[in-house]
Design a protein around this motif. Structure first.
Motif, mmCIF file in Angstrom:
data_model
loop_
_atom_site.group_PDB
_atom_site.id
_atom_site.type_symbol
_atom_site.label_atom_id
_atom_site.label_comp_id
_atom_site.label_asym_id
_atom_site.label_seq_id
_atom_site.Cartn_x
_atom_site.Cartn_y
_atom_site.Cartn_z
ATOM 1 N N THR A 21 42.737 36.385 -104.763
ATOM 2 C CA THR A 21 42.440 35.048 -104.230
ATOM 3 C C THR A 21 43.672 34.161 -104.280
ATOM 4 O OG1 THR A 21 40.143 35.250 -104.967
ATOM 5 C CG2 THR A 21 40.937 33.039 -104.460
ATOM 6 N N LEU A 22 44.417 34.232 -105.366
ATOM 7 C CA LEU A 22 45.643 33.435 -105.498
ATOM 8 C C LEU A 22 46.696 33.878 -104.489
ATOM 9 C CD1 LEU A 22 45.845 33.297 -109.392
ATOM 10 C CD2 LEU A 22 45.366 31.374 -107.864
ATOM 11 N N LEU A 26 48.429 31.552 -101.545
ATOM 12 C CA LEU A 26 49.883 31.371 -101.467
ATOM 13 C C LEU A 26 50.396 31.777 -100.088
ATOM 14 C CD1 LEU A 26 52.171 30.452 -103.428
ATOM 15 C CD2 LEU A 26 52.669 32.878 -103.773
ATOM 16 N N CYS A 27 49.895 32.888 -99.564
ATOM 17 C CA CYS A 27 50.351 33.368 -98.248
ATOM 18 C C CYS A 27 49.851 32.479 -97.114
ATOM 19 C CB CYS A 27 49.887 34.805 -98.031
ATOM 20 S SG CYS A 27 50.728 35.999 -99.076
ATOM 21 N N ALA A 28 48.734 31.801 -97.326
ATOM 22 C CA ALA A 28 48.228 30.881 -96.303
ATOM 23 C C ALA A 28 49.106 29.641 -96.198
ATOM 24 C CB ALA A 28 46.787 30.480 -96.622
ATOM 25 N N GLU A 29 49.745 29.260 -97.306
ATOM 26 C CA GLU A 29 50.577 28.057 -97.311
ATOM 27 C C GLU A 29 52.040 28.345 -96.995
ATOM 28 O OE1 GLU A 29 51.657 24.179 -100.111
ATOM 29 O OE2 GLU A 29 50.295 25.725 -100.866
ATOM 30 N N PHE A 30 52.523 29.522 -97.425
ATOM 31 C CA PHE A 30 53.944 29.833 -97.278
ATOM 32 C C PHE A 30 54.136 31.117 -96.483
ATOM 33 C CE2 PHE A 30 53.542 27.453 -101.279
ATOM 34 C CZ PHE A 30 54.414 26.394 -101.030
ATOM 35 N N ASP A 31 55.302 31.220 -95.846
ATOM 36 C CA ASP A 31 55.634 32.368 -95.011
ATOM 37 C C ASP A 31 56.233 33.476 -95.863
ATOM 38 O OD1 ASP A 31 56.116 34.026 -92.882
ATOM 39 O OD2 ASP A 31 57.982 33.036 -92.293
ATOM 40 N N LEU A 32 55.360 34.237 -96.504
ATOM 41 C CA LEU A 32 55.791 35.323 -97.386
ATOM 42 C C LEU A 32 55.549 36.670 -96.717
ATOM 43 C CD1 LEU A 32 54.194 33.855 -100.599
ATOM 44 C CD2 LEU A 32 56.621 34.222 -100.313
ATOM 45 N N SER A 33 56.450 37.596 -96.938
ATOM 46 C CA SER A 33 56.315 38.938 -96.365
ATOM 47 C C SER A 33 55.836 39.926 -97.420
ATOM 48 C CB SER A 33 57.671 39.433 -95.824
ATOM 49 O OG SER A 33 58.000 38.759 -94.645
ATOM 50 N N PHE A 34 55.122 40.945 -96.947
ATOM 51 C CA PHE A 34 54.762 42.088 -97.785
ATOM 52 C C PHE A 34 55.540 43.293 -97.292
ATOM 53 C CE2 PHE A 34 51.056 39.461 -98.571
ATOM 54 C CZ PHE A 34 50.732 39.741 -99.889
ATOM 55 N N SER A 35 55.961 44.148 -98.214
ATOM 56 C CA SER A 35 56.617 45.384 -97.794
ATOM 57 C C SER A 35 55.544 46.401 -97.392
ATOM 58 C CB SER A 35 57.474 45.943 -98.931
ATOM 59 O OG SER A 35 56.662 46.281 -100.029
ATOM 60 N N VAL A 36 55.901 47.308 -96.478
ATOM 61 C CA VAL A 36 55.001 48.388 -96.073
ATOM 62 C C VAL A 36 55.349 49.614 -96.915
ATOM 63 C CG1 VAL A 36 54.201 49.848 -94.185
ATOM 64 C CG2 VAL A 36 54.844 47.471 -93.738
ATOM 65 N N GLU A 172 41.984 26.129 -108.795
ATOM 66 C CA GLU A 172 42.937 25.173 -108.235
ATOM 67 C C GLU A 172 44.096 24.922 -109.188
ATOM 68 O OE1 GLU A 172 42.995 24.263 -105.122
ATOM 69 O OE2 GLU A 172 41.202 25.504 -104.883
ATOM 70 N N LYS A 173 43.802 24.832 -110.475
ATOM 71 C CA LYS A 173 44.862 24.636 -111.468
ATOM 72 C C LYS A 173 45.783 25.862 -111.496
ATOM 73 C CE LYS A 173 45.617 23.590 -116.393
ATOM 74 N NZ LYS A 173 46.320 24.831 -116.797
ATOM 75 N N ALA A 174 45.182 27.060 -111.479
ATOM 76 C CA ALA A 174 45.978 28.285 -111.488
ATOM 77 C C ALA A 174 46.856 28.366 -110.249
ATOM 78 C CB ALA A 174 45.063 29.501 -111.573
ATOM 79 N N TYR A 175 46.297 27.966 -109.097
ATOM 80 C CA TYR A 175 47.096 28.012 -107.869
ATOM 81 C C TYR A 175 48.234 26.993 -107.921
ATOM 82 C CZ TYR A 175 48.764 27.798 -103.157
ATOM 83 O OH TYR A 175 49.606 27.809 -102.066
#
Length: 202
Positions: A21-22, A26-36, A172-175
């Motif tokens: 969930t976290l 994070l990915c919804a707010e920032f442009d982060l990539s995942f490796s394949v 929310e605090k954890a995020y």
């Protein structure tokens, strides 16, 4: 000119701690990539080679191990899984931040292959609450839950070397804490080796 190099952000947590969930927030707010990742297991229905995984033979995977082509790798349920190193380094050099949702053994390997990686461990509020969360899912047998709990004890006991500890009691605090840690990582001077010369006009 690339403003800065990318951040490799490594997240670990026992099953049921709420890491997924976290990660989604994070990915919804920032442009982060995942490796394949590469794997030797056969594709499941709907999985696309090069999108979900790179599906390779056992011989090919073992050749890549010998040639040090993985940032980390492991054997899971009889199949190899691994993160190709070169594509990760290429993205980081282009300034792309990358998120690794991985187990603690993989994180230990990444600490060696990616020296600038930053490490976060997500804790449940207590082991009792963790067990309640796993039972509430309704997807695992008691035998599987007990195995997950045993694994969780081992993972938490080995979390002492992580840079950031976040207790996922209030989402929310954890995020907010995860978000703050990630943003602080992007300010590391080592990611901007040319900044001083650029500002000074040299």
């Amino acid at each position: 000119m690339i403003e800065r190099q990318g951040v490799p952000l490594i997240l670990c947590a026992p099953s049921g701690a709420g890491k997924s969930t976290l990660v989604k927030k994070l990915c919804a707010e920032f442009d982060l990539s995942f490796s394949v990742s590469c794997t030797t297991r056969p594709p499941r229905e709907g999985e696309i080679d090069g999108v979900h995984y790179h599906f390779v033979s056992k011989d090919d995977f073992e050749r890549k191990i010998r040639q040090n082509e993985f940032a980390e790798w492991a054997v899971v349920h009889g199949n190899y899984y691994g993160t190709p190193l070169r594509p990760v380094l290429d993205q980081l050099e282009r300034g792309k931040d990358m998120l690794f949702d991985i187990d603690i053994q993989g994180a230990a390997q990444l600490s060696l292959s990616l020296p600038r990686a930053r490490f976060v461990f997500i804790f449940p509020p207590s082991m009792e609450i963790l067990k309640q969360r796993l039972e509430k899912r309704g997807t695992d047998s008691m035998e599987v839950i007990e195995k997950r709990m045993k694994n969780a004890f081992g993972e938490i006991e080995n979390a002492h070397w992580f840079e950031a500890w976040i207790v996922n009691d209030d989402l929310e605090k954890a995020y907010d804490e995860l978000r703050s840690f990630y943003l602080s990582c992007t300010l590391n001077p080592k990611l901007r080796p040319q900044l001083l010369k650029s500002v000074l006009g040299r």
